[in-house]
Design an enzyme around this catalytic site. Structure first.
Site, PDB file in Angstrom:
ATOM      1  N   TYR A  10      -2.694  -0.661  10.303  1.00  0.00           N
ATOM      2  CA  TYR A  10      -2.746  -1.083   8.897  1.00  0.00           C
ATOM      3  C   TYR A  10      -1.455  -0.702   8.171  1.00  0.00           C
ATOM      4  CZ  TYR A  10      -4.255  -1.018   3.974  1.00  0.00           C
ATOM      5  OH  TYR A  10      -4.354  -1.206   2.620  1.00  0.00           O
TER       6      TYR A  10
ATOM      7  N   SER B  79       0.842  -1.195   0.000  1.00  0.00           N
ATOM      8  CA  SER B  79       0.000   0.000   0.000  1.00  0.00           C
ATOM      9  C   SER B  79       0.874   1.240   0.000  1.00  0.00           C
ATOM     10  CB  SER B  79      -0.903   0.023   1.236  1.00  0.00           C
ATOM     11  OG  SER B  79      -1.529   1.275   1.405  1.00  0.00           O
TER      12      SER B  79
END
Length: 299
Positions: free
Chosen positions: A204, A191
């Protein structure tokens, strides 16, 4: 019998991709694609396969929807047989399998919890029994739970995020490796948050940073076996994870912070996974490819 996706809008041109989205929220992760408005674009008619993955068998975690669905469809168009792993999204998984079969491809759907290391072994056994080989693993499934402060991240949330987003990558990799041969490929979904950070996604982002390091270390470990390991780092992409993570108010401006002033669609990432799975990238390993709407990460 599950409802069948109407496949509307696949002929849309790039300039017809939505820039903003109506407010919406789903209460439970990982989210349901069939309830989204508008539906994510996972395929478009301009993509023509050329046999880049002919004869290969690929496992895609989180392959029922979002990025995973788009990757599964692109792989099928390139001649691969695909197995998608999903947690509980029965309708989305059925739609993905039906769509691939309509294309003339073969898709095996496997339901289960990737946080359980034994499930990974069972899933791989199913794929081997069905197709007798595994050439590509796409570690893609993930969760995120935004919190305003690290003080709001419970021990339960922390463990769930790490078990889903990075432990499962270890489990699946260990399960498939005995069946991989020279020329096989592993692709991990990282990500942009691994590089930029995200104030609401501390746990995350930490898992995505771990995925980058996992990718680099694993690539060095497996290079002598002829197995390549790479990652893709998406920016904001319109998927069920977004509407099940954020408030309806947040959705109204989702993706507008990118240089391209919009969020990406799943189909815009899929060719990157095809490239990293095919012989086109035979000299590429340990790398992270950024598909993020023009954000320059510096790495």
């Amino acid at each position: 019998m599950y409802p069948v996706y109407p496949y509307a809008g696949l002929e849309r041109r790039c300039e017809d991709i939505p820039v903003t989205f109506p407010p919406q929220h789903q209460a439970v992760q990982p989210g349901l694609e069939y309830e989204m408005n508008p539906r994510p674009i996972f395929d478009y008619q301009g993509y023509r396969g050329s046999g880049k993955l002919e004869g290969k068998v690929a496992i895609i975690t989180g392959g029922d929807s979002g990025i995973g669905r788009a990757v599964a469809v692109a792989f099928a168009k390139e001649g691969a047989t695909v197995a998608i792993i999903y947690l509980c999204e029965e309708v989305d998984a059925a739609e993905t399998q039906h769509y691939i079969e309509q294309l003339g491809g073969c898709c095996l759907s496997i339901k289960g919890d990737l946080r359980d290391p034994q499930f990974s072994c069972r899933a791989v056994d199913q794929v081997i029994k069905a197709f007798n080989r595994i050439d590509v693993l796409v570690n893609n499934a993930g969760v995120q739970f935004p919190q305003n402060s690290i003080l709001d991240i419970s021990e339960e949330q922390l463990e769930n995020t790490f078990r889903t987003n990075i432990f499962a990558y270890f489990y699946m990799t260990k399960a498939v490796l005995p069946y991989m041969r020279p020329g096989s490929a592993i692709i991990n979904t990282a990500s942009i948050t691994a590089y930029q950070g995200a104030p609401l996604l501390i746990d995350y982002s930490s898992t995505k940073g771990a995925i980058v390091s996992f990718t680099r270390s694993l690539s060095l470990s497996l290079v002598k076996q002829g197995i390549r390991v790479n990652a893709v780092a998406p920016g904001p992409i319109w998927t069920p994870l977004i509407v099940s993570s954020y408030s309806a108010e947040y959705i109204k401006t989702f993706g507008l912070e990118t240089p391209m002033k919009r969020a990406g669609q799943p189909f815009e990432l899929a060719p990157t996974y095809v490239y990293l799975s095919s012989n086109d990238s035979r000299f590429v390993s340990g790398q992270v490819l950024h598909v993020n709407g023009g954000v320059i990460t510096g790495t």
